[in-house]
Scaffold this active site. Structure first.
Site, mmCIF file in Angstrom:
data_model
loop_
_atom_site.group_PDB
_atom_site.id
_atom_site.type_symbol
_atom_site.label_atom_id
_atom_site.label_comp_id
_atom_site.label_asym_id
_atom_site.label_seq_id
_atom_site.Cartn_x
_atom_site.Cartn_y
_atom_site.Cartn_z
ATOM 1 N N SER A 131 8.073 -6.700 -15.696
ATOM 2 C CA SER A 131 7.969 -7.397 -16.918
ATOM 3 C C SER A 131 8.722 -8.605 -17.509
ATOM 4 C CB SER A 131 8.099 -6.341 -17.984
ATOM 5 O OG SER A 131 9.330 -5.931 -17.979
ATOM 6 N N GLU A 132 9.229 -9.212 -16.305
ATOM 7 C CA GLU A 132 10.237 -10.174 -16.445
ATOM 8 C C GLU A 132 9.883 -11.427 -17.162
ATOM 9 O OE1 GLU A 132 12.297 -7.451 -13.563
ATOM 10 O OE2 GLU A 132 10.189 -8.140 -14.048
#
Length: 264
Positions: A138-139
Site C-alpha cells: 500500500s506504500e
C-alpha cells in the site's frame, strides 16, 4: 541455551519448532524500530539454536501485521535523508536475516498483512494464510514505494504481478494471493494452526543440512540460463552433498528401514 527477552515478541517452542509471535495486537502488530530490532535479534538467536529445526512467524490477535506503525512513519517523515537511510537499512537487515535463515521458515498469516506485513510473509520460505487474510503493498498511497520489501515480493509473485500490486496499492484476498504465489496454502481460520503444524512436522522429518543446501541451491540457480556453467554447478553440488555424512546416513536409513540420525 539462554533465551533473550524481547519487548515486542514472544518465542514459543513446541518440540523442534519455534514460533516467533509479534506481540503488539493493540496496533495490529504494526512494526516500529523496536519490533524491527527484536525480529532481527530473534532470527539470529533461533538460527543459532541447534534444537530448533523450523521457525514460524505469526502475529498475536486478529491480524498478522498491518505494516508500518503510524507513529514510526510520522517520525520518519521528519528525518533527514541520512537518518532515513539508517532506518531503512535496519529494516532491510531484518528482512534479509529472516529470508536467509539456515532453517525453514513459515509465515502464519491471518487478517491483515499490509505493506511491510506482506513483505514479512514474502520473506519467509513458505506462507499459509487463513481464508480471512488480506494483503496489500500500500506504500504508494502514502507517496512512498515498497522498496525494501520488493526483492521478497518479486521473488514470490514475479514482476508482472508486482507491477500491478506496487502501483495500484489494491488489497487482495487470500485466494488471489494463492493464485499469484504469495502464499502456498489457504485454509479456514480455525484450521490455520493445524495446517502450520502439519507443514512444520513434515519439514522436521527432512535432513536439516540438506534443507539448507536446497535453499542455497535455489538462491544460486534462480533466473540463470541453463548453460554449461549451471549444469556443472548443479553436478558439483549434488556430488558434494552425496559425500556428506548426513546423506550417507539418510540413504542407509532408507534402505535399512531405520530412523535417520537427524530424527533421533
Amino acid at each position: 541455551m539462554i533465551m533473550a527477552t524481547y519487548q515486542t515478541l514472544e518465542i514459543e517452542r513446541a518440540g523442534r519448532v519455534a514460533t516467533i509471535w509479534m506481540n503488539r495486537p493493540e496496533v495490529f502488530n504494526a512494526f516500529d524500530e523496536a519490533l524491527i530490532a527484536d525480529l532481527r535479534d530473534a532470527c539470529i538467536e533461533l538460527d543459532a539454536d541447534v534444537g530448533v529445526r523450523v521457525v514460524v512467524l505469526g502475529g498475536r490477535g486478529r491480524h498478522f501485521s498491518a505494516g508500518a506503525d503510524l507513529n514510526w512513519m510520522r517520525r520518519a517523515s521528519g528525518y533527514s535523508e541520512a537518518e532515513n537511510l539508517d532506518d531503512a537499512r535496519r529494516f532491510s537487515a531484518m528482512l534479509r536475516g529472516l529470508s536467509e535463515m539456515s532453517k525453514p521458515t513459515i509465515a502464519r498469516v491471518q487478517g491483515a498483512a499490509l505493506g511491510g506485513g506482506t513483505g514479512l510473509a514474502a520473506a519467509c520460505d513458505m506462507a499459509i494464510a487463513a481464508s480471512d487474510a488480506s494483503f496489500s503493498t500500500s506504500e504508494v498511497k502514502f507517496g512512498i514505494i515498497p522498496a525494501v520489501i520488493s526483492p521478497y515480493v518479486l521473488r514470490a509473485v514475479g514482476p508482472r504481478h508486482a507491477l500491478r500490486l506496487f502501483q495500484s496499492a489494491e488489497k487482495i484476498d487470500a485466494q488471489r494471493a494463492l493464485a499469484i504465489g504469495l502464499v502456498g496454502e489457504v485454509v479456514a481460520p480455525d484450521q490455520l494452526d493445524a495446517a502450520v503444524a502439519k507443514l512444520a512436522e513434515t519439514l522436521v522429518g527432512c535432513a536439516p543440512q540438506a534443507q539448507k543446501a536446497a535453499k542455497d541451491l535455489i538462491a544460486a540457480i534462480n533466473a540463470r540460463p541453463i548453460d554449461d556453467a549451471v549444469s556443472e554447478e548443479t553436478a558439483q553440488r549434488i556430488a558434494r552433498r552425496r559425500a556428506t555424512d548426513e546423506a550417507k546416513d539418510g540413504i542407509a536409513a532408507f534402505l535399512e528401514k531405520r530412523t535417520p540420525a537427524w530424527l533421533r
